[in-house]
Design a protein around this motif. Structure first.
Motif, mmCIF file in Angstrom:
data_model
loop_
_atom_site.group_PDB
_atom_site.id
_atom_site.type_symbol
_atom_site.label_atom_id
_atom_site.label_comp_id
_atom_site.label_asym_id
_atom_site.label_seq_id
_atom_site.Cartn_x
_atom_site.Cartn_y
_atom_site.Cartn_z
ATOM 1 N N LEU A 1 0.824 -1.209 0.000
ATOM 2 C CA LEU A 1 0.000 0.000 0.000
ATOM 3 C C LEU A 1 0.860 1.261 0.000
ATOM 4 N N ALA A 2 1.984 1.231 0.706
ATOM 5 C CA ALA A 2 2.875 2.399 0.708
ATOM 6 C C ALA A 2 3.455 2.623 -0.685
ATOM 7 N N ARG A 3 3.853 1.515 -1.358
ATOM 8 C CA ARG A 3 4.382 1.662 -2.719
ATOM 9 C C ARG A 3 3.306 2.151 -3.674
ATOM 10 N N LEU A 4 2.079 1.646 -3.506
ATOM 11 C CA LEU A 4 0.966 2.083 -4.346
ATOM 12 C C LEU A 4 0.697 3.571 -4.133
ATOM 13 N N TYR A 5 0.720 4.007 -2.895
ATOM 14 C CA TYR A 5 0.513 5.420 -2.570
ATOM 15 C C TYR A 5 1.594 6.280 -3.212
ATOM 16 N N ARG A 6 2.848 5.838 -3.111
ATOM 17 C CA ARG A 6 3.973 6.574 -3.711
ATOM 18 C C ARG A 6 3.844 6.647 -5.231
ATOM 19 N N PHE A 7 3.490 5.506 -5.841
ATOM 20 C CA PHE A 7 3.322 5.461 -7.291
ATOM 21 C C PHE A 7 2.219 6.426 -7.731
ATOM 22 N N TRP A 8 1.095 6.396 -7.017
ATOM 23 C CA TRP A 8 -0.049 7.211 -7.402
ATOM 24 C C TRP A 8 0.290 8.697 -7.332
ATOM 25 N N HIS A 9 0.991 9.122 -6.289
ATOM 26 C CA HIS A 9 1.304 10.537 -6.132
ATOM 27 C C HIS A 9 2.462 10.987 -7.017
#
Length: 141
Positions: A4-12
């Motif tokens: 989820l942290a990687r997904l959040y970073r990717f999205w932003h």
């Protein structure tokens, strides 16, 4: 780092076009899951294999363009192929649908064709960068 942290970073970190491509992939996967397991086939039967090819070609192309980095594209292709196989297996568990190896093959061919297009785009982008840096490095005749 968690998923989820990687997904959040990717999205932003992604720009608006990449975000739209990611949303397009997710929306298309949701529709494909519904259409593949619905009681009545959504796709016309005469073009069944062509629909599979074009659908997975488009999905892989969108995913490849959204991911940008070449090292992420092959794992995405394998996940998409596994998803395709899972859908075909799940179709054998329904009363009105049939899981077919031909569909799985058409899906795989669509994924491979998209990988070839993505590789060609990557090559052309590399050539364009080399031409641009080569032309910028020359100051005159």
């Amino acid at each position: 780092m968690s998923f989820l942290a990687r997904l959040y970073r990717f999205w932003h970190a992604a720009g608006p076009v990449r975000r739209l491509l990611v949303l397009g992939v997710v929306a298309t996967l949701c529709y494909a899951t519904y259409a593949s397991l619905a009681e009545n086939p959504v796709a016309p039967q005469a073009w069944d294999k062509g629909v599979h090819f074009v659908g997975y070609f488009g999905l892989m192309l969108m995913a490849g363009l959204a991911l940008v980095l070449p090292r992420r594209v092959l794992p995405a292709a394998l996940v998409l192929l596994a998803y395709s196989g899972a859908i075909e297996i799940l179709q054998t568990q329904t009363e009105t649908r049939l899981g077919e190896f031909g569909d799985f093959l058409a899906n795989g061919l669509g994924i491979v064709a998209a990988l070839l297009v993505l590789a060609a785009l990557q090559l052309m982008a590399g050539w364009a960068r080399r031409l641009a840096t080569g032309a910028a490095g020359r100051s005159g005749p």
